[in-house]
Design a protein around this motif. Structure first.
Motif, PDB file in Angstrom:
ATOM      1  N   ALA A 154     -12.507   9.206  12.214  1.00  0.00           N
ATOM      2  CA  ALA A 154     -13.927   9.375  11.927  1.00  0.00           C
ATOM      3  C   ALA A 154     -14.159   9.824  10.482  1.00  0.00           C
ATOM      4  O   ALA A 154     -15.105   9.392   9.835  1.00  0.00           O
ATOM      5  CB  ALA A 154     -14.535  10.398  12.896  1.00  0.00           C
ATOM      6  N   TRP A 155     -13.238  10.672   9.938  1.00  0.00           N
ATOM      7  CA  TRP A 155     -13.433  11.157   8.556  1.00  0.00           C
ATOM      8  C   TRP A 155     -13.445  10.027   7.553  1.00  0.00           C
ATOM      9  O   TRP A 155     -14.122  10.082   6.549  1.00  0.00           O
ATOM     10  CB  TRP A 155     -12.296  12.127   8.155  1.00  0.00           C
ATOM     11  CG  TRP A 155     -12.206  13.339   9.042  1.00  0.00           C
ATOM     12  CD1 TRP A 155     -13.200  13.915   9.753  1.00  0.00           C
ATOM     13  CD2 TRP A 155     -11.020  14.094   9.286  1.00  0.00           C
ATOM     14  NE1 TRP A 155     -12.736  14.995  10.442  1.00  0.00           N
ATOM     15  CE2 TRP A 155     -11.404  15.131  10.181  1.00  0.00           C
ATOM     16  CE3 TRP A 155      -9.692  14.018   8.842  1.00  0.00           C
ATOM     17  CZ2 TRP A 155     -10.488  16.075  10.645  1.00  0.00           C
ATOM     18  CZ3 TRP A 155      -8.802  14.953   9.283  1.00  0.00           C
ATOM     19  CH2 TRP A 155      -9.182  15.974  10.192  1.00  0.00           C
ATOM     20  N   ASP A 177     -11.026   0.954   4.680  1.00  0.00           N
ATOM     21  CA  ASP A 177     -10.051   0.047   5.308  1.00  0.00           C
ATOM     22  C   ASP A 177      -8.672   0.715   5.383  1.00  0.00           C
ATOM     23  O   ASP A 177      -7.730   0.294   4.758  1.00  0.00           O
ATOM     24  CB  ASP A 177      -9.973  -1.237   4.478  1.00  0.00           C
ATOM     25  CG  ASP A 177      -9.050  -2.255   5.122  1.00  0.00           C
ATOM     26  OD1 ASP A 177      -8.805  -2.144   6.337  1.00  0.00           O
ATOM     27  OD2 ASP A 177      -8.567  -3.147   4.390  1.00  0.00           O
ATOM     28  N   VAL A 178      -8.619   1.800   6.140  1.00  0.00           N
ATOM     29  CA  VAL A 178      -7.350   2.504   6.264  1.00  0.00           C
ATOM     30  C   VAL A 178      -6.938   2.577   7.727  1.00  0.00           C
ATOM     31  O   VAL A 178      -7.741   2.297   8.609  1.00  0.00           O
ATOM     32  CB  VAL A 178      -7.415   3.939   5.683  1.00  0.00           C
ATOM     33  CG1 VAL A 178      -7.727   3.895   4.226  1.00  0.00           C
ATOM     34  CG2 VAL A 178      -8.418   4.769   6.457  1.00  0.00           C
ATOM     35  N   ARG A 179      -5.643   2.947   7.964  1.00  0.00           N
ATOM     36  CA  ARG A 179      -5.146   2.976   9.330  1.00  0.00           C
ATOM     37  C   ARG A 179      -4.433   4.294   9.574  1.00  0.00           C
ATOM     38  O   ARG A 179      -3.574   4.699   8.810  1.00  0.00           O
ATOM     39  CB  ARG A 179      -4.149   1.823   9.521  1.00  0.00           C
ATOM     40  CG  ARG A 179      -4.204   1.212  10.882  1.00  0.00           C
ATOM     41  CD  ARG A 179      -3.415  -0.091  10.942  1.00  0.00           C
ATOM     42  NE  ARG A 179      -2.137  -0.014  10.285  1.00  0.00           N
ATOM     43  CZ  ARG A 179      -1.696  -0.913   9.413  1.00  0.00           C
ATOM     44  NH1 ARG A 179      -2.436  -1.952   9.098  1.00  0.00           N
ATOM     45  NH2 ARG A 179      -0.502  -0.796   8.862  1.00  0.00           N
ATOM     46  N   GLY A 202       0.818  -1.193   0.000  1.00  0.00           N
ATOM     47  CA  GLY A 202       0.000   0.000   0.000  1.00  0.00           C
ATOM     48  C   GLY A 202       0.846   1.234   0.000  1.00  0.00           C
ATOM     49  O   GLY A 202       2.048   1.185  -0.237  1.00  0.00           O
ATOM     50  N   ARG A 203       0.222   2.372   0.240  1.00  0.00           N
ATOM     51  CA  ARG A 203       0.958   3.627   0.294  1.00  0.00           C
ATOM     52  C   ARG A 203       0.599   4.347   1.576  1.00  0.00           C
ATOM     53  O   ARG A 203      -0.390   4.048   2.230  1.00  0.00           O
ATOM     54  CB  ARG A 203       0.569   4.513  -0.894  1.00  0.00           C
ATOM     55  CG  ARG A 203       1.301   4.163  -2.138  1.00  0.00           C
ATOM     56  CD  ARG A 203       0.444   4.365  -3.352  1.00  0.00           C
ATOM     57  NE  ARG A 203      -0.681   3.419  -3.375  1.00  0.00           N
ATOM     58  CZ  ARG A 203      -1.550   3.342  -4.365  1.00  0.00           C
ATOM     59  NH1 ARG A 203      -1.453   4.162  -5.406  1.00  0.00           N
ATOM     60  NH2 ARG A 203      -2.540   2.461  -4.325  1.00  0.00           N
ATOM     61  N   GLU A 204       1.417   5.315   1.882  1.00  0.00           N
ATOM     62  CA  GLU A 204       1.157   6.087   3.072  1.00  0.00           C
ATOM     63  C   GLU A 204       1.051   7.549   2.682  1.00  0.00           C
ATOM     64  O   GLU A 204       1.830   8.036   1.876  1.00  0.00           O
ATOM     65  CB  GLU A 204       2.292   5.898   4.073  1.00  0.00           C
ATOM     66  CG  GLU A 204       1.854   5.130   5.288  1.00  0.00           C
ATOM     67  CD  GLU A 204       2.987   4.937   6.276  1.00  0.00           C
ATOM     68  OE1 GLU A 204       2.685   4.661   7.427  1.00  0.00           O
ATOM     69  OE2 GLU A 204       4.165   5.064   5.890  1.00  0.00           O
ATOM     70  N   VAL A 205       0.092   8.244   3.268  1.00  0.00           N
ATOM     71  CA  VAL A 205      -0.038   9.664   2.989  1.00  0.00           C
ATOM     72  C   VAL A 205       0.096  10.416   4.304  1.00  0.00           C
ATOM     73  O   VAL A 205      -0.503  10.041   5.314  1.00  0.00           O
ATOM     74  CB  VAL A 205      -1.410   9.991   2.346  1.00  0.00           C
ATOM     75  CG1 VAL A 205      -1.492  11.471   2.019  1.00  0.00           C
ATOM     76  CG2 VAL A 205      -1.614   9.138   1.109  1.00  0.00           C
ATOM     77  N   GLN A 206       0.919  11.458   4.274  1.00  0.00           N
ATOM     78  CA  GLN A 206       1.111  12.241   5.500  1.00  0.00           C
ATOM     79  C   GLN A 206       0.487  13.621   5.324  1.00  0.00           C
ATOM     80  O   GLN A 206       0.722  14.296   4.323  1.00  0.00           O
ATOM     81  CB  GLN A 206       2.604  12.364   5.786  1.00  0.00           C
ATOM     82  CG  GLN A 206       2.876  13.188   7.035  1.00  0.00           C
ATOM     83  CD  GLN A 206       4.365  13.315   7.266  1.00  0.00           C
ATOM     84  OE1 GLN A 206       5.049  12.345   7.534  1.00  0.00           O
ATOM     85  NE2 GLN A 206       4.862  14.532   7.139  1.00  0.00           N
ATOM     86  N   PRO A 257      -4.381   0.709   1.619  1.00  0.00           N
ATOM     87  CA  PRO A 257      -4.030  -0.516   0.890  1.00  0.00           C
ATOM     88  C   PRO A 257      -4.003  -0.271  -0.611  1.00  0.00           C
ATOM     89  O   PRO A 257      -4.619   0.668  -1.104  1.00  0.00           O
ATOM     90  CB  PRO A 257      -5.141  -1.495   1.269  1.00  0.00           C
ATOM     91  CG  PRO A 257      -6.139  -0.743   2.048  1.00  0.00           C
ATOM     92  CD  PRO A 257      -5.640   0.606   2.356  1.00  0.00           C
ATOM     93  N   ARG A 258      -3.262  -1.128  -1.320  1.00  0.00           N
ATOM     94  CA  ARG A 258      -3.032  -0.921  -2.736  1.00  0.00           C
ATOM     95  C   ARG A 258      -4.326  -0.909  -3.559  1.00  0.00           C
ATOM     96  O   ARG A 258      -4.454  -0.138  -4.513  1.00  0.00           O
ATOM     97  CB  ARG A 258      -2.102  -2.027  -3.239  1.00  0.00           C
ATOM     98  CG  ARG A 258      -1.652  -1.846  -4.650  1.00  0.00           C
ATOM     99  CD  ARG A 258      -0.386  -2.607  -4.944  1.00  0.00           C
ATOM    100  NE  ARG A 258       0.789  -1.881  -4.499  1.00  0.00           N
ATOM    101  CZ  ARG A 258       1.360  -0.897  -5.170  1.00  0.00           C
ATOM    102  NH1 ARG A 258       0.828  -0.472  -6.304  1.00  0.00           N
ATOM    103  NH2 ARG A 258       2.423  -0.298  -4.733  1.00  0.00           N
TER     104      ARG A 258
END
Lengths: 264, 265, 340
Positions: C269-270, C275-277, C251-255, C291-292
């Motif tokens: 909540a947003w 299915d994100v963490r 997957g990827r990560e966004v900051q 996830p990808r």
């Protein structure tokens, strides 16, 4: 603390056991050495009854026991130490809470014990079967001999340590190590008992530590030294042991200063 | 033939590099020469001290034994120059430099030998010639025009005995886990080859003649020049034994390399 | 044409067993026990000419053993092996003219004398003629900027300088295949980059095939179009680097950098129902892992609609993590999946 040192003895002992080709070939080659020297001395004696104060029987015993003793005190600590100095691992070892030189001594001892038990004992039995040698009957002489053997080991190891430590001060101590080996073989009495040298040489040699390594213990063992001479011989060894600790301590201090102050 | 030519040109290059190296460590060079000379001196002292006690060893006089010793030094010096394999096990097997050797387009033994050339040992040969000449004069031996030629043939034969034996010994490190140990012990045995062979008993004589033929690096070839110690036949065997031992040594080396590469058993 | 063709290659070693303790050691003196270890287990791969291929795996996976077989040092137990049209162990001396080898940990240079002397010696060893040697040396020296180093003894060189010289030494005879075993180990980032650029250039201009083993995946990312991954003597991945990321990057990560303080509950909540963490970095920063299968833009639009954002960064899972992941989970299903 002590148990840590004893562990070094044990590990070196096991290490020696691991090299079995060395072991087998070593026994054979020691036997050949003793054999060759035996015949050479027989030829040297020719028809003479005694030479340099030795009878043929004493000479044979002297050769056998000198080689066996050599098996016990011989080690390559000089090479090991100078290699460790050159590749820098000595600095790492100095950071451990045990004395580096003590560790080396113990490793040498492990090697010696290995050869004593697995080399000397079977070797001596073989030699006794093949050659006419005379072992002392007096148990006291055996005990004194083993005490002296221990000193031989200590003095030889001290000389090795000193030669090895020279690597701190000169770029290459290979030549020095070679010279030391030659000096010990020639002057300690393995290849020639002191009493064969001319008088002046004997006088010089009696003031050097080398004779304490082989000549004195082997002379006691063969019964050439008796009574108070025996105790004198032990005393000479003890004195040399004490004297040699001084330059070692001094060299070690200088080496540490060099290592820590000047960074090697 | 082409191989030979390449080896020779490589040899020049390696010697060149050796000299350049040594020029940076000049002190080492002299230390090595001096300790070599000391070693010879020790052996001579042994002979002199022994002859203080006895006029003859077997039926050999002091000068004759010294003569043999002089001869003994000649092939030994040549051998040590070109076949300095004492550190083979440590440097090439333990430290893994054998891998590099095997990725180069030249014979593996040639490379190992050339990488360790040690010219100062040749000084020992020169000293040996000197000792031989001195003993020659003292013994008042006859001199024939062919003697120098015979000496060259003998010295080469003896050198081959050394090269073959020590190559085989070095190759043992391919088979066994023993890093060192055997070589210095064998080294002791080689010294018995420079005393009159007659003084030993049958077993040791057999050993020094046929098993570890160190009698061919000393007493046999040297007795060619001496009067009355028989065995010119044994002397002439020197080049033959040299060739055979060399062949055996190379064979052991080859099987060792084979084993190293995992092709063996 | 294929530079390297390996088929069902296997290498077994006999390893001595040391029994424990004094008694064990005594027993070993008389009778040794051996165990058979298979270092390389029937691997097959082909590398076409001109490719740069990375050969990776943990310590003891069988990398060095393979390289040693490919360079003719070791003889395989079984299998077929063709490098440059030669069977390496059969015609060793002829074969090695066509390859160059650098073992990162070991030097092939003469320790005490000028580098140039080693090069001259190698010229003789490989029988390169003088004119070719000059031309080649000039070219290499220029690209790697070794002019001032040539007369310096090797022991006075830094590790980076030495490694550049090692590369020259391996390339003087114009090999068509270059084997590198850990070429960048212990080097600083600047030298690493220089060496990578150099290898790319050599590959581009001379079509040199390069096979390298490394622990530094940056090497792989910078150089290799293809990766072969080894685990326990077997190939567990063979293919493009992109594909590796594609398949294994989970997957990827966004900051996000927010203008106002946030809480983990609020941000979670947003994206309710997705299915994100989320993880919170500090009061103003949070990261979300996507996830990808999921579209990044879907998540972005939700977040952008919910709060004021000062900065956004998107991280692709890097190769390091992917590889670590494969090794970790690797043993069973993951490897099966790759092989299938």
């Amino acid at each position: 603390m002590l148990s840590a040192y004893l562990d070094f003895v044990r590990i070196r002992f096991l290490m020696m056991l691991a090299y079995r080709v060395n072991y087998y070939s070593g026994i054979i080659i020691y036997a050949i050495n003793i054999g060759a020297y035996y015949f050479m001395w027989k030829a040297i004696f020719g028809d003479a009854e005694t030479l340099g104060g030795f009878t043929v029987m004493q000479m044979t015993t002297y050769i056998a026991v000198s080689w066996m003793a050599r098996a016990f005190y011989f080690n390559n600590l000089d090479r090991e130490i100078s290699n460790e100095i050159r590749d820098g691992s000595v600095a790492v070892q100095m950071t451990r809470p045990i004395s580096y030189l003590m560790v080396k001594l113990m490793q040498g001892f492990g090697e010696g014990v290995f050869r004593l038990l697995l080399f000397m004992v079977p070797g001596m039995i073989i030699v006794k079967l093949i050659f006419p040698i005379e072992l002392p009957a007096d148990p006291m002489r055996w005990i004194v001999f083993f005490v002296m053997l221990w000193f031989s080991f200590l003095i030889n190891t001290q000389l090795n340590i000193m030669t090895g430590l020279f690597a701190f001060f000169v770029e290459n101590n290979q030549g020095l190590m070679n010279m030391k080996r030659i000096a010990i073989d020639l002057l300690s009495g393995v290849i020639l008992p002191m009493s064969f040298f001319p008088g002046w040489a004997r006088a010089v040699l009696s003031w050097l530590p080398f004779q304490a390594i082989t000549y004195l213990p082997s002379s006691v063992f063969t019964g050439r030294l008796n009574g108070s001479d025996v105790w004198n011989a032990v005393l000479v060894q003890a004195i040399w042991f004490a004297v040699l600790t001084v330059p070692i301590a001094w060299m070690w201090r200088a080496a540490r200063t060099r290592l820590f102050v000047q960074g090697g | 033939m082409r191989r030979m030519a390449q080896s020779m040109s490589l040899f020049r290059e390696y010697i060149g590099n050796y000299i350049k190296t040594k020029l940076t460590y000049r002190a080492d060079f002299w230390v090595e020469v001096i300790s070599d000379l000391m070693f010879s001196a020790m052996n001579l002292i042994f002979i002199f001290v022994v002859f203080r006690q006895t006029p003859a060893l077997g039926d050999w006089s002091e000068a004759e034994v010294v003569f043999v010793y002089g001869y003994f030094m000649i092939p030994y010096g040549i051998f040590s120059t070109f076949s300095n394999l004492w550190n083979f096990s440590d440097r090439y097997i333990t430290k893994g430099e054998m891998d590099r050797i095997l990725t180069r387009p030249a014979g593996s033994l040639t490379q190992v030998m050339l990488e360790n050339v040690d010219p100062p040992s040749l000084i020992g040969s020169l000293v040996g010639i000197g000792i031989m000449i001195a003993a020659w004069l003292r013994l008042d031996l006859p001199f024939h025009w062919y003697d120098p030629l015979v000496l060259i043939v003998m010295a080469l034969g003896s050198t081959l005995v050394y090269v073959g034996l020590y190559t085989a010994l070095a190759a043992i490190s391919f088979f066994s886990d023993a890093p060192t140990g055997i070589v210095p012990l064998i080294y002791n045995i080689q010294n018995y080859g420079r005393y009159p062979i007659q003084i030993y008993n049958r077993t040791i004589r057999f050993l020094l003649t046929w098993l570890l033929p160190f009698a061919f690096v000393g007493v046999y070839p040297a007795s060619f020049f001496l009067v009355g110690h028989g065995g010119r036949a044994m002397a002439w065997l020197t080049p033959v034994v040299g060739a055979i031992v060399l062949a055996l040594g190379l064979w052991v080396w080859r099987s060792g390399v084979k084993r190293y590469r995992g092709a063996g058993s | 044409m294929l530079a390297i063709d390996v088929h069902q290659l296997r290498k077994q070693f006999k390893v001595q067993k040391n029994r424990e303790g004094l008694k064990g050691a005594m027993l070993d003196l008389f009778k040794r026990e051996h165990t058979e270890v298979t270092a390389v287990k029937d691997i097959s791969f082909q590398i076409p000419q001109g490719e740069i291929c990375g050969y990776i795996g943990e310590n003891g996976a069988g990398k060095s053993t393979t390289i040693k077989m490919l360079t003719g040092i070791l003889v395989p137990t079984s299998g077929k092996l063709l490098v440059n049209g030669f069977v390496p162990h059969k015609e060793r001396e002829k074969f090695v003219h066509g390859i160059g080898v650098v073992f990162g940990q070991r030097s092939q240079l003469w320790w005490d004398i000028g580098v140039i002397e080693s090069f001259r010696l190698l010229r003789k060893v490989y029988r390169v003629d003088e004119a070719d040697f000059r031309r080649r040396l000039d070219e290499l020296v220029e690209t790697l900027q070794l002019q001032e180093l040539l007369n310096r003894p090797v022991r006075k060189l830094s590790l980076g300088q030495r490694m550049r010289c090692e590369l020259v030494a391996a390339l003087l005879h114009q090999p068509s295949i270059l084997f590198l075993d850990e070429p960048t180990i212990g080097l600083d980032i600047v030298v690493k980059t220089e060496i990578r650029e150099f290898l790319k250039k050599i590959n581009r201009e001379h079509g040199t095939t390069i096979l390298l083993t490394t622990h530094d995946l940056q090497d792989i990312e910078a150089l290799c179009s293809r990766v072969i991954m080894l685990d326990d003597g077997r190939i567990i991945y063979d293919g493009g680097l992109e594909e590796l990321k594609e398949r294994w990057g989970k997957g990827r990560e966004v900051q996000f950098q927010f203008t106002d303080p946030i809480s983990l509950d609020a941000v979670s909540a947003w994206t309710a129902g997705m299915d994100v963490r989320w993880t919170k970095e500090n009061d103003l920063t949070a990261k979300v892992w996507i996830p990808r299968e999921m579209n990044v833009s879907d998540v972005l639009s939700r977040v952008v609609g919910s709060a004021e954002i000062s900065d956004i960064k998107i991280f692709e899972t890097n190769t390091d993590e992917i590889v670590r992941e494969i090794y970790k989970t690797g043993s069973s299903e993951a490897k099966e999946a790759v092989r299938a």
